[in-house]
Design a protein around this motif. Structure first.
Motif, PDB file in Angstrom:
ATOM      1  N   THR A   2       0.847  -1.183   0.000  1.00 45.93           N
ATOM      2  CA  THR A   2       0.000   0.000   0.000  1.00 45.93           C
ATOM      3  C   THR A   2       0.883   1.233   0.000  1.00 45.93           C
ATOM      4  N   TYR A   3       0.439   2.263  -0.703  1.00 42.40           N
ATOM      5  CA  TYR A   3       1.185   3.522  -0.794  1.00 42.40           C
ATOM      6  C   TYR A   3       0.310   4.648  -0.287  1.00 42.40           C
ATOM      7  N   ARG A   4       0.924   5.592   0.375  1.00 40.86           N
ATOM      8  CA  ARG A   4       0.207   6.737   0.931  1.00 40.86           C
ATOM      9  C   ARG A   4       0.792   8.013   0.346  1.00 40.86           C
ATOM     10  N   ALA A   5      -0.081   8.924  -0.031  1.00 35.58           N
ATOM     11  CA  ALA A   5       0.326  10.231  -0.550  1.00 35.58           C
ATOM     12  C   ALA A   5      -0.291  11.294   0.350  1.00 35.58           C
ATOM     13  N   GLU A   6       0.488  12.317   0.662  1.00 36.04           N
ATOM     14  CA  GLU A   6       0.025  13.377   1.552  1.00 36.04           C
ATOM     15  C   GLU A   6       0.517  14.725   1.062  1.00 36.04           C
ATOM     16  N   HIS A  25      -3.008   1.038  -3.813  1.00 42.28           N
ATOM     17  CA  HIS A  25      -2.161  -0.149  -3.930  1.00 42.28           C
ATOM     18  C   HIS A  25      -1.226  -0.006  -5.124  1.00 42.28           C
ATOM     19  N   SER A  26      -1.272   1.133  -5.791  1.00 37.06           N
ATOM     20  CA  SER A  26      -0.443   1.382  -6.971  1.00 37.06           C
ATOM     21  C   SER A  26       0.512   2.544  -6.702  1.00 37.06           C
ATOM     22  N   PRO A  27       1.818   2.333  -6.887  1.00 41.27           N
ATOM     23  CA  PRO A  27       2.748   3.445  -6.698  1.00 41.27           C
ATOM     24  C   PRO A  27       2.508   4.563  -7.711  1.00 41.27           C
ATOM     25  N   GLY A  28       2.102   4.203  -8.921  1.00 39.31           N
ATOM     26  CA  GLY A  28       1.827   5.209  -9.940  1.00 39.31           C
ATOM     27  C   GLY A  28       0.640   6.082  -9.580  1.00 39.31           C
ATOM     28  N   ARG A  29      -0.389   5.489  -8.987  1.00 37.70           N
ATOM     29  CA  ARG A  29      -1.559   6.282  -8.588  1.00 37.70           C
ATOM     30  C   ARG A  29      -1.254   7.184  -7.405  1.00 37.70           C
ATOM     31  N   ALA A  30      -0.457   6.688  -6.454  1.00 41.14           N
ATOM     32  CA  ALA A  30      -0.068   7.524  -5.314  1.00 41.14           C
ATOM     33  C   ALA A  30       0.752   8.715  -5.803  1.00 41.14           C
ATOM     34  N   LEU A  31       1.694   8.463  -6.688  1.00 45.66           N
ATOM     35  CA  LEU A  31       2.507   9.542  -7.237  1.00 45.66           C
ATOM     36  C   LEU A  31       1.659  10.463  -8.120  1.00 45.66           C
ATOM     37  N   GLY A  32       0.691   9.895  -8.824  1.00 51.02           N
ATOM     38  CA  GLY A  32      -0.224  10.699  -9.635  1.00 51.02           C
ATOM     39  C   GLY A  32      -1.033  11.665  -8.777  1.00 51.02           C
ATOM     40  N   PRO A  75      10.663   6.565  -0.244  1.00 57.83           N
ATOM     41  CA  PRO A  75       9.666   7.643  -0.313  1.00 57.83           C
ATOM     42  C   PRO A  75      10.100   8.733  -1.288  1.00 57.83           C
ATOM     43  N   PHE A  76       9.107   9.448  -1.818  1.00 61.48           N
ATOM     44  CA  PHE A  76       9.359  10.578  -2.709  1.00 61.48           C
ATOM     45  C   PHE A  76       8.784  11.828  -2.058  1.00 61.48           C
ATOM     46  N   MET A  77       9.524  12.953  -2.126  1.00 60.80           N
ATOM     47  CA  MET A  77       9.039  14.209  -1.575  1.00 60.80           C
ATOM     48  C   MET A  77       9.336  15.346  -2.539  1.00 60.80           C
ATOM     49  N   PHE A  78       8.342  16.209  -2.727  1.00 54.90           N
ATOM     50  CA  PHE A  78       8.504  17.433  -3.505  1.00 54.90           C
ATOM     51  C   PHE A  78       8.105  18.579  -2.587  1.00 54.90           C
ATOM     52  N   ARG A  79       8.953  19.608  -2.516  1.00 54.42           N
ATOM     53  CA  ARG A  79       8.689  20.709  -1.601  1.00 54.42           C
ATOM     54  C   ARG A  79       8.882  22.037  -2.314  1.00 54.42           C
ATOM     55  N   GLU A  80       8.008  22.992  -1.994  1.00 55.85           N
ATOM     56  CA  GLU A  80       8.086  24.339  -2.565  1.00 55.85           C
ATOM     57  C   GLU A  80       7.806  25.338  -1.452  1.00 55.85           C
ATOM     58  N   VAL A  81       8.524  26.452  -1.442  1.00 57.42           N
ATOM     59  CA  VAL A  81       8.350  27.504  -0.441  1.00 57.42           C
ATOM     60  C   VAL A  81       7.885  28.765  -1.154  1.00 57.42           C
ATOM     61  N   ASP A  82       6.812  29.388  -0.637  1.00 59.59           N
ATOM     62  CA  ASP A  82       6.305  30.608  -1.273  1.00 59.59           C
ATOM     63  C   ASP A  82       6.983  31.851  -0.694  1.00 59.59           C
ATOM     64  N   TYR A  88       5.193  24.082   1.236  1.00 64.52           N
ATOM     65  CA  TYR A  88       4.239  23.091   0.751  1.00 64.52           C
ATOM     66  C   TYR A  88       5.010  21.815   0.479  1.00 64.52           C
ATOM     67  N   THR A  89       4.587  20.722   1.108  1.00 63.54           N
ATOM     68  CA  THR A  89       5.287  19.453   0.973  1.00 63.54           C
ATOM     69  C   THR A  89       4.321  18.400   0.449  1.00 63.54           C
ATOM     70  N   PHE A  90       4.769  17.684  -0.553  1.00 59.80           N
ATOM     71  CA  PHE A  90       3.983  16.618  -1.181  1.00 59.80           C
ATOM     72  C   PHE A  90       4.805  15.338  -1.083  1.00 59.80           C
ATOM     73  N   VAL A  91       4.242  14.312  -0.456  1.00 62.52           N
ATOM     74  CA  VAL A  91       4.981  13.083  -0.195  1.00 62.52           C
ATOM     75  C   VAL A  91       4.192  11.883  -0.692  1.00 62.52           C
ATOM     76  N   ALA A  92       4.893  10.955  -1.324  1.00 62.55           N
ATOM     77  CA  ALA A  92       4.348   9.632  -1.643  1.00 62.55           C
ATOM     78  C   ALA A  92       5.317   8.641  -1.026  1.00 62.55           C
ATOM     79  N   ARG A  93       4.767   7.675  -0.289  1.00 64.37           N
ATOM     80  CA  ARG A  93       5.634   6.717   0.390  1.00 64.37           C
ATOM     81  C   ARG A  93       4.939   5.380   0.545  1.00 64.37           C
ATOM     82  N   PRO A  94       5.731   4.324   0.653  1.00 66.37           N
ATOM     83  CA  PRO A  94       5.126   3.029   0.982  1.00 66.37           C
ATOM     84  C   PRO A  94       4.541   3.115   2.388  1.00 66.37           C
ATOM     85  N   ASP A  95       3.386   2.522   2.584  1.00 66.80           N
ATOM     86  CA  ASP A  95       2.766   2.517   3.906  1.00 66.80           C
ATOM     87  C   ASP A  95       3.326   1.331   4.682  1.00 66.80           C
TER      88      ASP A  95
END
Length: 126
Positions: A2-6, A25-32, A75-82, A88-95
């Motif tokens: 299982t993958y979790r995106a936040e 249950h799909s890494p592609g969907r969590a990343l999507g 895990p994958f993380m993308f972060r942006e600062v305004d 703003y942090t976007f994370v996809a990781r295995p649960d």
């Protein structure tokens, strides 16, 4: 697996607000989902932040690299600062905890509730 995106926003003072979560249950969907949410936030922030996010969204090699990393358990993380210092942090990781589908959705709902701003209760004058 299982993958979790936040997605979260953290203010310079330390307060954090959940911007949503997704389980799959799909890494592609969590990343999507991460990519979709990052696109929404970039659209709301406008220039120059949307340019950085859109460049990342169009990077097919980077997407495959992130997806393959998720499959490998990284895990994958993308972060942006305004301009105001909000991160703003976007994370996809295995649960790490195998759960049922119903409890996955419950955990996302709990995360939204815990991260939502608390409104003080006001008593009316008698």
């Amino acid at each position: 697996m299982t993958y979790r995106a936040e997605a979260t926003a953290r203010y310079p003072g330390g307060r954090s607000i959940g911007l949503g979560c997704w389980t799959s249950h799909s890494p592609g969907r969590a990343l999507g989902w991460v990519r979709m949410r990052a696109g929404h936030v970039a659209q709301q922030l406008g220039a120059p932040y949307d340019g950085v996010v859109h460049a990342w969204l169009e990077d097919a090699v980077g997407y495959r690299w992130a997806r393959d990393g998720l499959v490998a358990g990284i895990p994958f993380m993308f972060r942006e600062v305004d301009a105001d210092g909000c991160t703003y942090t976007f994370v996809a990781r295995p649960d790490a905890h195998a759960r049922t589908s119903a409890s996955l959705q419950t955990s996302c709902a709990q995360a939204r509730t815990e991260a939502s701003p608390q409104v003080p209760r006001v008593r009316e004058a008698a």
